[in-house]
Motif scaffolding. Structure first.
Motif, PDB file in Angstrom:
ATOM      1  N   ARG A   1       0.938  -1.352  -0.027  1.00 38.36           N
ATOM      2  CA  ARG A   1       0.080   0.141  -0.023  1.00 38.36           C
ATOM      3  C   ARG A   1       0.746   1.471  -0.079  1.00 38.36           C
ATOM      4  O   ARG A   1       0.354   2.341  -0.659  1.00 38.36           O
ATOM      5  N   ALA A   2       1.824   1.282   0.760  1.00 42.26           N
ATOM      6  CA  ALA A   2       2.981   2.505   0.795  1.00 42.26           C
ATOM      7  C   ALA A   2       3.543   2.469  -0.674  1.00 42.26           C
ATOM      8  O   ALA A   2       3.746   3.616  -0.801  1.00 42.26           O
ATOM      9  N   ALA A   3       3.939   1.527  -1.271  1.00 40.25           N
ATOM     10  CA  ALA A   3       4.421   1.685  -2.743  1.00 40.25           C
ATOM     11  C   ALA A   3       3.371   2.165  -3.558  1.00 40.25           C
ATOM     12  O   ALA A   3       3.843   3.100  -4.337  1.00 40.25           O
ATOM     13  N   GLU A   4       2.225   2.034  -3.588  1.00 48.12           N
ATOM     14  CA  GLU A   4       1.181   2.763  -4.555  1.00 48.12           C
ATOM     15  C   GLU A   4       1.255   4.048  -4.421  1.00 48.12           C
ATOM     16  O   GLU A   4       1.112   4.862  -5.260  1.00 48.12           O
ATOM     17  N   ALA A   5       1.045   4.424  -2.798  1.00 47.93           N
ATOM     18  CA  ALA A   5       1.094   5.823  -2.558  1.00 47.93           C
ATOM     19  C   ALA A   5       2.243   6.653  -3.130  1.00 47.93           C
ATOM     20  O   ALA A   5       2.233   7.695  -3.361  1.00 47.93           O
ATOM     21  N   LEU A   6       3.448   5.816  -2.907  1.00 47.84           N
ATOM     22  CA  LEU A   6       4.807   6.508  -3.183  1.00 47.84           C
ATOM     23  C   LEU A   6       4.912   6.764  -4.873  1.00 47.84           C
ATOM     24  O   LEU A   6       5.306   8.002  -5.114  1.00 47.84           O
ATOM     25  N   HIS A   7       4.417   5.881  -5.368  1.00 47.04           N
ATOM     26  CA  HIS A   7       4.431   6.153  -6.762  1.00 47.04           C
ATOM     27  C   HIS A   7       3.699   7.329  -7.265  1.00 47.04           C
ATOM     28  O   HIS A   7       3.857   8.093  -8.267  1.00 47.04           O
ATOM     29  N   ALA A   8       2.566   7.496  -6.732  1.00 45.48           N
ATOM     30  CA  ALA A   8       1.629   8.627  -7.000  1.00 45.48           C
ATOM     31  C   ALA A   8       2.021   9.923  -6.624  1.00 45.48           C
ATOM     32  O   ALA A   8       1.857  11.106  -7.103  1.00 45.48           O
ATOM     33  N   ALA A   9       2.860   9.919  -5.637  1.00 46.04           N
ATOM     34  CA  ALA A   9       3.559  11.195  -5.012  1.00 46.04           C
ATOM     35  C   ALA A   9       4.745  11.576  -6.034  1.00 46.04           C
ATOM     36  O   ALA A   9       5.138  12.850  -5.632  1.00 46.04           O
ATOM     37  N   TYR A  10       5.184  10.828  -6.784  1.00 51.74           N
ATOM     38  CA  TYR A  10       6.276  11.174  -7.698  1.00 51.74           C
ATOM     39  C   TYR A  10       6.042  11.322  -8.924  1.00 51.74           C
ATOM     40  O   TYR A  10       5.211  10.773  -9.580  1.00 51.74           O
ATOM     41  N   ARG A  11       6.510  12.438  -9.854  1.00 49.81           N
ATOM     42  CA  ARG A  11       6.104  12.963 -11.179  1.00 49.81           C
ATOM     43  C   ARG A  11       7.497  12.880 -11.646  1.00 49.81           C
ATOM     44  O   ARG A  11       8.548  13.610 -11.226  1.00 49.81           O
ATOM     45  N   LEU A  12       7.707  11.894 -12.808  1.00 50.31           N
ATOM     46  CA  LEU A  12       9.003  11.911 -13.533  1.00 50.31           C
ATOM     47  C   LEU A  12       8.637  12.517 -14.933  1.00 50.31           C
ATOM     48  O   LEU A  12       7.646  12.617 -15.584  1.00 50.31           O
ATOM     49  N   SER A  13       9.939  12.693 -15.653  1.00 48.44           N
ATOM     50  CA  SER A  13       9.815  13.300 -16.967  1.00 48.44           C
ATOM     51  C   SER A  13      11.021  12.841 -17.491  1.00 48.44           C
ATOM     52  O   SER A  13      12.363  12.462 -16.782  1.00 48.44           O
ATOM     53  N   ASP A  14      11.319  12.888 -18.994  1.00 49.24           N
ATOM     54  CA  ASP A  14      12.471  12.463 -19.786  1.00 49.24           C
ATOM     55  C   ASP A  14      13.534  13.855 -19.434  1.00 49.24           C
ATOM     56  O   ASP A  14      14.809  13.371 -19.908  1.00 49.24           O
ATOM     57  N   ALA A  15      13.210  14.904 -19.117  1.00 48.40           N
ATOM     58  CA  ALA A  15      14.165  15.996 -19.055  1.00 48.40           C
ATOM     59  C   ALA A  15      14.385  16.342 -17.581  1.00 48.40           C
ATOM     60  O   ALA A  15      13.533  16.269 -16.857  1.00 48.40           O
ATOM     61  N   PRO A  16      15.520  16.791 -17.126  1.00 50.93           N
ATOM     62  CA  PRO A  16      15.804  17.350 -15.784  1.00 50.93           C
ATOM     63  C   PRO A  16      15.145  18.525 -15.498  1.00 50.93           C
ATOM     64  O   PRO A  16      14.591  19.239 -16.355  1.00 50.93           O
ATOM     65  N   VAL A  17      15.193  18.862 -14.118  1.00 53.78           N
ATOM     66  CA  VAL A  17      14.189  20.238 -13.699  1.00 53.78           C
ATOM     67  C   VAL A  17      15.273  20.667 -13.098  1.00 53.78           C
ATOM     68  O   VAL A  17      16.409  20.424 -12.433  1.00 53.78           O
ATOM     69  N   THR A  18      15.055  22.329 -12.814  1.00 58.08           N
ATOM     70  CA  THR A  18      15.813  23.014 -12.108  1.00 58.08           C
ATOM     71  C   THR A  18      15.274  23.094 -10.555  1.00 58.08           C
ATOM     72  O   THR A  18      14.017  23.157 -10.244  1.00 58.08           O
ATOM     73  N   VAL A  19      16.174  22.529  -9.646  1.00 56.28           N
ATOM     74  CA  VAL A  19      15.807  22.329  -8.432  1.00 56.28           C
ATOM     75  C   VAL A  19      15.780  23.502  -7.639  1.00 56.28           C
ATOM     76  O   VAL A  19      16.549  24.418  -7.802  1.00 56.28           O
ATOM     77  N   PRO A  20      14.731  23.656  -6.746  1.00 56.90           N
ATOM     78  CA  PRO A  20      14.552  25.035  -6.057  1.00 56.90           C
ATOM     79  C   PRO A  20      15.411  25.191  -5.123  1.00 56.90           C
ATOM     80  O   PRO A  20      16.260  24.223  -4.696  1.00 56.90           O
ATOM     81  N   ASP A  21      15.794  26.575  -4.953  1.00 59.39           N
ATOM     82  CA  ASP A  21      16.828  26.996  -3.823  1.00 59.39           C
ATOM     83  C   ASP A  21      16.242  26.326  -2.578  1.00 59.39           C
ATOM     84  O   ASP A  21      15.003  26.534  -2.011  1.00 59.39           O
ATOM     85  N   LEU A  22      17.421  26.009  -1.658  1.00 60.50           N
ATOM     86  CA  LEU A  22      16.964  25.250  -0.532  1.00 60.50           C
ATOM     87  C   LEU A  22      16.546  26.649   0.369  1.00 60.50           C
ATOM     88  O   LEU A  22      15.814  26.154   1.198  1.00 60.50           O
TER      89      LEU A  22
END
Length: 435
Positions: free
Chosen positions: A408-429
């Motif tokens: 059940r945790a795995a299903e929820a974790l998959h839904a929490a992550y969004r993936l793309s073919d291109a990298p993203v700019t990480v927000p400033d910490l």
């Protein structure tokens, strides 16, 4: 003076005097004010904000319903407060690092709230650790060790405890005025000379938008300074977990990795350094925040902070050999499962609140107030924004009691992550500094 008079003034928009706030706060503490009157008070302030001067009056009034600690020590008394997030275990390395630099840190902390982890729950993952002690013992441990990470006793701001419970059932939790007075009435009861605030913003924060987070940070800083405490705030990013772990014992492990130089998230270490640098500057132990960061870093890398952490754990009932044998002393879940992504790609967004809820539903948090917390369960090796995940680099490792809970945790974790073919700019910490 009575509650009806005060509520009538609030109803028609007339400002309250400091005496009004003192009377009402004392009535909350001693029961003179009923639950209905407390709810009406909270709703009136929620609908019509009271402004900066009144926030100081309300904060002082609530603080003064309980004991205000005083200190006879040879260094500044400092603390930090976080508005809560996922994987936010900064308190554990920060408190002893500050103590190693000459500060005294009576770190009054809380339990998990909603999707966010609680520092007391993390500390109680250490076998034998007593997180709830009286003020006399708190003062003794802080004097002898330099820091103590514990919960507030019933002698600290009893008016806040009463009003907080009422706010929870009257949908008035989100009021900036009430949040400010609640946080600071407890923190200022510690007798602090300096306070730094870690105000989170992003998908895992209570104040999700930068605008709301900035408004709260400004309110907290202005009120603390108006009440006579030197204070700054950092707006920090919570669009992803701060640590690479989420869950009580797992986060203690990561804190120990930071303290012993054996690992730990770079993000976690940087926020620890930044908050610590601000505090050492506020307390006069560093010329500025940059010098303070260097001193905190030295306390961590030299082992001085780890030594103080071990002394604190022993003083509060935990294992005396914790720093040398922490991996053997912490509980572990019986089921561990790596979760690979359904497709490979770069992590471009994380619903961090949902990640926190995964931990709660595994048993690492509370669905109702009376729930017991399982310290062993949670998530480790969490993929971060910008990471490329595939069969070789999983999204996370799940630590669970049963295979069904892990699925059940795995299903929820998959839904929490969004993936793309291109990298993203990480927000400033760190988004901004206030103060």
């Amino acid at each position: 003076m009575d509650a009806r008079e005060i509520l009538a003034r609030l109803r028609v928009g007339e400002p309250l005097t400091p005496d009004h706030y003192r009377w009402f706060a004392q009535g909350l503490a001693d029961g003179t004010v009923s639950d209905a009157q407390a709810g009406a008070f909270a709703m009136a302030i929620c609908k019509s904000p009271i402004g900066p001067d009144a926030r100081v009056s309300l904060t002082h009034a609530m603080r003064d319903t309980g004991q205000v600690l005083s200190w006879d020590v040879d260094g500044p008394v400092l603390d930090k407060h976080s508005t809560g997030g996922v994987g936010d275990v900064v308190s554990l390395p920060l408190a002893p690092a500050l103590a190693a630099c000459g500060a005294y840190v009576p770190m009054l902390s809380g339990r998990g709230l909603g999707h966010t982890g609680g520092t007391l729950d993390k500390m109680e993952a250490i076998p034998g650790y007593r997180a709830i002690i009286g003020n006399e013992e708190l003062a003794r441990v802080v004097r002898e060790v330099g820091c103590a990470i514990v919960g507030a006793s019933g002698e600290i701001a009893p008016a806040d405890k009463r009003l907080y419970a009422v706010r929870d059932v009257t949908s008035t939790v989100e009021s900036v005025d009430l949040i400010t007075a609640s946080i600071l009435s407890k923190k200022l009861s510690e007798g602090l000379e300096g306070l730094v605030l870690d105000v989170k913003t992003g998908s895992g924060a209570f104040m999700a938008t930068p605008e709301d987070a900035l408004a709260l940070a400004q309110s907290l800083v202005d009120t603390a300074q108006g009440a006579g405490c030197r204070c700054t705030a950092l707006l920090t990013d919570m669009n992803q977990p701060l640590a690479s772990t989420a869950g009580n014992a797992l986060e203690v492990i990561e804190a120990m990795e930071i303290l012993t130089g054996s690992g730990g998230s770079a993000r976690l270490r940087q926020v620890t350094l930044s908050l610590g640098g601000e505090l050492l500057a506020l307390g006069g132990l560093a010329e500025n925040a940059a010098e303070g960061e260097r001193k905190i870093n030295a306390a961590l890398t030299s082992g001085a902070a780890a030594e103080i952490f071990g002394r604190m754990v022993a003083a509060l009932g935990g294992p005396r050999d914790f720093v040398s044998l922490w991996r053997d002393r912490l509980p572990a879940a019986p089921v561990m499962v790596e979760i690979a992504p359904r497709t490979s790609g770069y992590v471009v967004a994380i619903d961090t609140r949902a990640v926190g809820e995964v931990v709660v539903h595994l048993g690492g948090g509370r669905l109702v107030q009376t729930d017991a917390v399982d310290p062993a369960v949670g998530l480790s090796d969490l993929a971060a924004l910008g990471d490329r995940v595939d069969d070789q680099r999983p999204l996370a490792r799940i630590h669970a009691r049963t295979e069904d809970e892990a699925r059940r945790a795995a299903e929820a974790l998959h839904a929490a992550y969004r993936l793309s073919d291109a990298p993203v700019t990480v927000p400033d910490l760190i988004h901004e500094r206030i103060g």
